[in-house]
Scaffold this motif. Structure first.
Motif, PDB file in Angstrom:
ATOM      1  N   ARG A  94      -4.087   7.245   0.730  1.00 25.05           N
ATOM      2  CA  ARG A  94      -2.760   7.836   0.601  1.00 25.05           C
ATOM      3  C   ARG A  94      -1.682   6.772   0.822  1.00 25.05           C
ATOM      4  NH1 ARG A  94      -0.895   8.447   5.703  1.00 25.05           N
ATOM      5  NH2 ARG A  94      -2.382   8.548   7.425  1.00 25.05           N
ATOM      6  N   ALA A  95      -2.007   5.530   0.528  1.00 24.36           N
ATOM      7  CA  ALA A  95      -1.077   4.443   0.787  1.00 24.36           C
ATOM      8  C   ALA A  95       0.033   4.404  -0.252  1.00 24.36           C
ATOM      9  CB  ALA A  95      -1.833   3.113   0.752  1.00 24.36           C
ATOM     10  N   PRO A  96       1.252   3.978   0.142  1.00 29.00           N
ATOM     11  CA  PRO A  96       2.319   3.788  -0.825  1.00 29.00           C
ATOM     12  C   PRO A  96       1.943   2.694  -1.814  1.00 29.00           C
ATOM     13  CG  PRO A  96       3.133   3.720   1.442  1.00 29.00           C
ATOM     14  CD  PRO A  96       1.649   3.662   1.504  1.00 29.00           C
ATOM     15  N   GLU A  97       2.537   2.761  -3.001  1.00 32.35           N
ATOM     16  CA  GLU A  97       2.191   1.799  -4.046  1.00 32.35           C
ATOM     17  C   GLU A  97       2.565   0.372  -3.666  1.00 32.35           C
ATOM     18  OE1 GLU A  97       4.030   3.030  -7.605  1.00 32.35           O
ATOM     19  OE2 GLU A  97       2.848   4.862  -7.813  1.00 32.35           O
ATOM     20  N   HIS A  98       3.605   0.204  -2.844  1.00 28.44           N
ATOM     21  CA  HIS A  98       4.064  -1.147  -2.559  1.00 28.44           C
ATOM     22  C   HIS A  98       3.241  -1.836  -1.477  1.00 28.44           C
ATOM     23  CE1 HIS A  98       6.887   2.014  -1.069  1.00 28.44           C
ATOM     24  NE2 HIS A  98       6.340   1.634   0.053  1.00 28.44           N
ATOM     25  N   ILE A  99       2.233  -1.181  -0.909  1.00 32.61           N
ATOM     26  CA  ILE A  99       1.259  -1.852  -0.049  1.00 32.61           C
ATOM     27  C   ILE A  99      -0.113  -1.642  -0.666  1.00 32.61           C
ATOM     28  CG2 ILE A  99       0.215  -1.989   2.234  1.00 32.61           C
ATOM     29  CD1 ILE A  99       2.713  -0.885   3.445  1.00 32.61           C
ATOM     30  N   LEU A 100      -0.757  -2.727  -1.037  1.00 36.86           N
ATOM     31  CA  LEU A 100      -2.093  -2.633  -1.610  1.00 36.86           C
ATOM     32  C   LEU A 100      -3.085  -2.470  -0.477  1.00 36.86           C
ATOM     33  CD1 LEU A 100      -1.808  -5.546  -4.220  1.00 36.86           C
ATOM     34  CD2 LEU A 100      -1.141  -3.141  -4.473  1.00 36.86           C
ATOM     35  N   ARG A 101      -3.798  -1.336  -0.447  1.00 33.24           N
ATOM     36  CA  ARG A 101      -4.707  -1.039   0.663  1.00 33.24           C
ATOM     37  C   ARG A 101      -6.177  -1.208   0.289  1.00 33.24           C
ATOM     38  NH1 ARG A 101      -1.940   1.340   5.318  1.00 33.24           N
ATOM     39  NH2 ARG A 101       0.216   1.491   4.650  1.00 33.24           N
ATOM     40  N   ALA A 133      -9.019  -3.761  -1.592  1.00 35.97           N
ATOM     41  CA  ALA A 133      -9.209  -5.143  -2.029  1.00 35.97           C
ATOM     42  C   ALA A 133      -9.284  -5.261  -3.544  1.00 35.97           C
ATOM     43  CB  ALA A 133     -10.469  -5.725  -1.391  1.00 35.97           C
ATOM     44  N   ASP A 134      -9.786  -4.233  -4.212  1.00 36.55           N
ATOM     45  CA  ASP A 134      -9.893  -4.287  -5.668  1.00 36.55           C
ATOM     46  C   ASP A 134      -8.533  -4.293  -6.360  1.00 36.55           C
ATOM     47  OD1 ASP A 134     -12.620  -4.296  -5.384  1.00 36.55           O
ATOM     48  OD2 ASP A 134     -12.849  -2.128  -5.730  1.00 36.55           O
ATOM     49  N   GLN A 135      -7.473  -3.873  -5.627  1.00 30.43           N
ATOM     50  CA  GLN A 135      -6.132  -3.875  -6.210  1.00 30.43           C
ATOM     51  C   GLN A 135      -5.503  -5.269  -6.211  1.00 30.43           C
ATOM     52  OE1 GLN A 135      -4.792  -0.714  -3.346  1.00 30.43           O
ATOM     53  NE2 GLN A 135      -3.814   0.131  -5.169  1.00 30.43           N
ATOM     54  N   VAL A 136      -6.055  -6.182  -5.413  1.00 29.86           N
ATOM     55  CA  VAL A 136      -5.477  -7.522  -5.295  1.00 29.86           C
ATOM     56  C   VAL A 136      -5.989  -8.387  -6.438  1.00 29.86           C
ATOM     57  CG1 VAL A 136      -5.215  -9.534  -3.803  1.00 29.86           C
ATOM     58  CG2 VAL A 136      -5.447  -7.243  -2.788  1.00 29.86           C
ATOM     59  N   PRO A 137      -5.082  -9.020  -7.213  1.00 38.91           N
ATOM     60  CA  PRO A 137      -5.532  -9.861  -8.329  1.00 38.91           C
ATOM     61  C   PRO A 137      -6.508 -10.935  -7.873  1.00 38.91           C
ATOM     62  CG  PRO A 137      -3.153  -9.518  -8.447  1.00 38.91           C
ATOM     63  CD  PRO A 137      -3.612  -8.953  -7.134  1.00 38.91           C
ATOM     64  N   ALA A 138      -7.568 -11.125  -8.627  1.00 40.59           N
ATOM     65  CA  ALA A 138      -8.605 -12.097  -8.270  1.00 40.59           C
ATOM     66  C   ALA A 138      -8.130 -13.512  -8.578  1.00 40.59           C
ATOM     67  CB  ALA A 138      -9.885 -11.790  -9.036  1.00 40.59           C
ATOM     68  N   VAL A 139      -8.294 -14.428  -7.630  1.00 40.68           N
ATOM     69  CA  VAL A 139      -7.969 -15.844  -7.827  1.00 40.68           C
ATOM     70  C   VAL A 139      -9.046 -16.658  -7.120  1.00 40.68           C
ATOM     71  CG1 VAL A 139      -5.462 -15.540  -8.021  1.00 40.68           C
ATOM     72  CG2 VAL A 139      -6.501 -15.849  -5.766  1.00 40.68           C
ATOM     73  N   ASP A 140      -9.120 -17.952  -7.466  1.00 33.07           N
ATOM     74  CA  ASP A 140     -10.060 -18.804  -6.743  1.00 33.07           C
ATOM     75  C   ASP A 140      -9.555 -19.016  -5.323  1.00 33.07           C
ATOM     76  OD1 ASP A 140      -8.770 -21.698  -6.437  1.00 33.07           O
ATOM     77  OD2 ASP A 140      -8.146 -20.868  -8.363  1.00 33.07           O
ATOM     78  N   SER A 141     -10.414 -19.453  -4.441  1.00 34.05           N
ATOM     79  CA  SER A 141     -10.085 -19.520  -3.013  1.00 34.05           C
ATOM     80  C   SER A 141      -9.034 -20.566  -2.684  1.00 34.05           C
ATOM     81  CB  SER A 141     -11.360 -19.801  -2.209  1.00 34.05           C
ATOM     82  OG  SER A 141     -11.949 -21.020  -2.636  1.00 34.05           O
ATOM     83  N   TRP A 142      -8.856 -21.599  -3.509  1.00 36.68           N
ATOM     84  CA  TRP A 142      -7.930 -22.679  -3.184  1.00 36.68           C
ATOM     85  C   TRP A 142      -6.506 -22.391  -3.638  1.00 36.68           C
ATOM     86  CZ3 TRP A 142      -7.891 -25.956   0.431  1.00 36.68           C
ATOM     87  CH2 TRP A 142      -7.089 -27.089   0.394  1.00 36.68           C
ATOM     88  N   THR A 143      -6.328 -21.557  -4.638  1.00 37.04           N
ATOM     89  CA  THR A 143      -4.985 -21.266  -5.156  1.00 37.04           C
ATOM     90  C   THR A 143      -4.067 -20.679  -4.092  1.00 37.04           C
ATOM     91  OG1 THR A 143      -5.760 -21.012  -7.429  1.00 37.04           O
ATOM     92  CG2 THR A 143      -3.676 -19.943  -6.858  1.00 37.04           C
TER      93      THR A 143
END
Length: 584
Positions: free
Chosen positions: A294-301, A303-313
């Motif tokens: 039930r989280a607001p849209e402006h807080i990603l709760r 992990a799948d909602q967070v864009p995937a990037v390599d670990s160093w970026t």
């Protein structure tokens, strides 16, 4: 300032620069020299006229006190000196106490007048200061102390000394009741006044050039046989050494005071019934992957909602020198933000910034690391965001002030770690960090921490024991830097990217581990590409987190926070969650 009579007009000569100033211009400038900025002394009535809204002052009745308790005589009897002082000043005593308003905000003011026996602290002054504090307590409005004094009143002996304890006790009662106290230090403020109510305020402001100290410079030089450095005990000296919060020119004082007085207005009386609690805001709402459903849209709760990037970026983006600083965020998000300085123990660390302000109308205390921005000289001045012990002690002082005034605390974390130098170790770096961890664990107000850039080790955690720990999309949080880990475990600092992956320093991994409760989105390419948009996203996340925490009374809030941190590293994390809900 010296009055000089001309043929038709009055002129004033500045004591500092010896310039002549037309009298009417001098009054329009609030008796500040327009050439050198020297602030001439004001009488108590002049001070009240300058600070308070016209027609708002209502006198606090004079309090009777002992009269000439020692039958004191030097070259003249003490009663004669009192009568002369009253005749020369038109005042009954060395302080004038009134109720009034500053830009509409209610306040009780005790303004001292140096003309009256050097503003000395005697029984009558102590009684009036105490009555002003009691009036503030009764009305539940802030107390403003405008100080000007040479010290205790010798003619009243040890009874004068006791006024230091009496007035300090009166301010302690305001602390217990959560009433804001502000000091405005004017020139000079010495002795018993400096060592009691003048320096016990939540916020200590000073006029430019005002002197404050326990012993006067002549006494010090005679005692130790040394010449004091230029500017010793001036407001500028005190600010550099962390003993006052700010220097405020006379023309800005009403505005600054109004911003501070507004902090008191939002508070309900403690006798009012607490709001009915809703669902607990602590760990019971947070499953291990950070999702509440039930989280607001402006807080990603999730992990799948967070864009995937390599670990160093994210390591590179978190350290970008043009990433917004805490002062950038304060400028975008807060109305009436006023930075407060110093640990009140002798130092002010520029790597930690803090002060009150209003987030969309909600008063908060903002505290965080400051790396210094894009300019190398400024980054060096702020030790690249690595705090000294004074920085953590300043943060602790501001958190205690927030607890007293029932202000939510927002911390913005962005540091490679605490400063590792020998001076920091001598001054108790480890103790300062440990004290903050303990303080935040029991702070009775909502705390929201956001890792906006680097969250480096204990230096970051010292500002991140919170009810909600968020991280910006390109922030990182780790027990050690990837380079440090690579050097120790891989024996090769070039393996930093491999270490970053192994340490799981990025936002998505931290959310999966439950280290953070949510992720704040950033503009494409990082916060530095669009600081205005980044601030808007951060502001929306902060408001959402504070809205969740606002209904909670202090004891339950603290319990939920402690339970949340208690579960880290426990083999059975669900047990801690059941303890919060009463199922265990």
């Amino acid at each position: 300032m010296v009055d000089v009579e001309g043929p038709t007009d009055a002129w004033v000569r500045c004591d500092q620069c010896v310039r002549l100033i037309y009298d009417k211009r001098f009054i329009r400038s609030l008796r500040v020299c327009p050439d050198c900025g020297t602030h001439a002394r004001l009488t108590a009535p002049q001070r009240l006229d300058q600070l308070l809204d016209p027609g708002s002052a209502l006198p606090i009745p004079h309090i009777d006190s002992v009269h000439d308790p020692l039958d004191f005589v030097d070259t003249r009897p003490y009663p004669e000196r009192l009568l002369d002082a009253r005749a020369e000043t038109g005042l009954h005593e060395a302080v004038v106490c009134v109720r009034g308003t500053v830009e509409g905000w209610p306040v009780v003011v005790a303004a001292m007048d140096f003309r009256f026996l050097g503003g000395s602290l005697g029984c009558s002054v102590g009684a009036l200061i105490t009555e002003a504090a009691r009036t503030s307590l009764r009305l539940r409005v802030p107390l403003l102390l405008v100080t000007a004094s040479g010290g205790a009143r010798m003619q009243e002996g040890a009874l004068s000394l006791m006024q230091m304890a009496k007035t300090s006790q009166a301010l302690a009662e305001l602390d217990e009741a959560g009433i804001l106290v502000i000091s405005l230090i004017t020139d000079p403020t010495y002795g018993g006044v400096a060592a009691s109510f003048a320096t016990l305020a939540d916020v200590i402001l000073a006029e430019p050039g005002a002197r404050l100290g326990f012993a006067g410079p002549r006494v010090i030089e005679q005692t130790i046989g040394e010449t004091l450095p230029p500017g010793f005990q001036t407001a500028e000296f005190l600010l550099r050494h962390g003993l006052i919060d700010d220097i405020v020119p006379r023309a800005a004082q009403r505005t600054v005071l109004a911003q501070l007085l507004a902090l008191q207005d939002h508070r309900a009386d403690p006798a009012d019934p607490a709001p009915e609690p809703g669902p607990a805001p602590g760990p019971a709402d947070l499953v291990r992957d950070g999702s509440t459903g039930r989280a607001p849209e402006h807080i990603l709760r999730c992990a799948d909602q967070v864009p995937a990037v390599d670990s160093w970026t994210p390591v590179q983006l978190a350290r970008h020198c043009e990433r917004p600083t805490i002062l950038d965020y304060a400028a975008h998000l807060l109305d009436g933000f006023h930075e407060l300085h110093g640990d009140r123990l002798g130092a002010d660390c520029p790597a930690v910034v803090g002060g009150p302000g209003r987030l969309n109308g909600r008063p908060i205390m903002l505290i965080g690391h400051h790396k210094g921005g894009s300019q190398l000289a400024e980054r060096q001045r702020r030790s690249f965001g690595m705090p000294s012990p004074a920085g953590y002690r300043k943060a602790a002082r501001l958190m205690r002030m927030a607890a007293k005034l029932r202000l939510p605390v927002v911390t913005l974390v962005d540091t490679p770690g605490a400063y590792p130098g020998p001076e920091a170790e001598r001054n108790g770096q480890a103790v300062a960090i440990a004290e903050n961890l303990r303080l935040m664990a029991g702070l009775p107000v909502p705390i929201v921490a956001v890792v906006t850039g680097e969250g480096g080790s204990g230096g970051a955690l010292a500002l991140a024991v919170a009810d909600r720990v968020l991280i910006c999309e390109n922030g990182i949080y780790s027990v050690i830097s990837p380079e440090g880990c690579a050097a120790i475990l891989w024996k090769d600092s070039d393996a930093a990217s491999t270490a970053a992956s192994a340490l799981r320093v990025g936002a998505a991994e931290l959310l999966r581990l439950g280290i953070v409760n949510g992720v704040v989105p950033e503009p494409p390419g990082g916060a530095h590409t669009d600081p205005t948009r980044a601030a808007a996203l951060l502001g929306a996340a902060l408001e959402a987190a504070l809205d969740e925490l606002d209904p909670w009374e202090p004891r339950r809030l603290v319990r939920a926070r402690r339970d949340h941190f208690h579960r880290f590293g426990v083999d059975e994390p669900n047990r801690a969650l059941k303890e919060v809900t009463g199922e265990a």
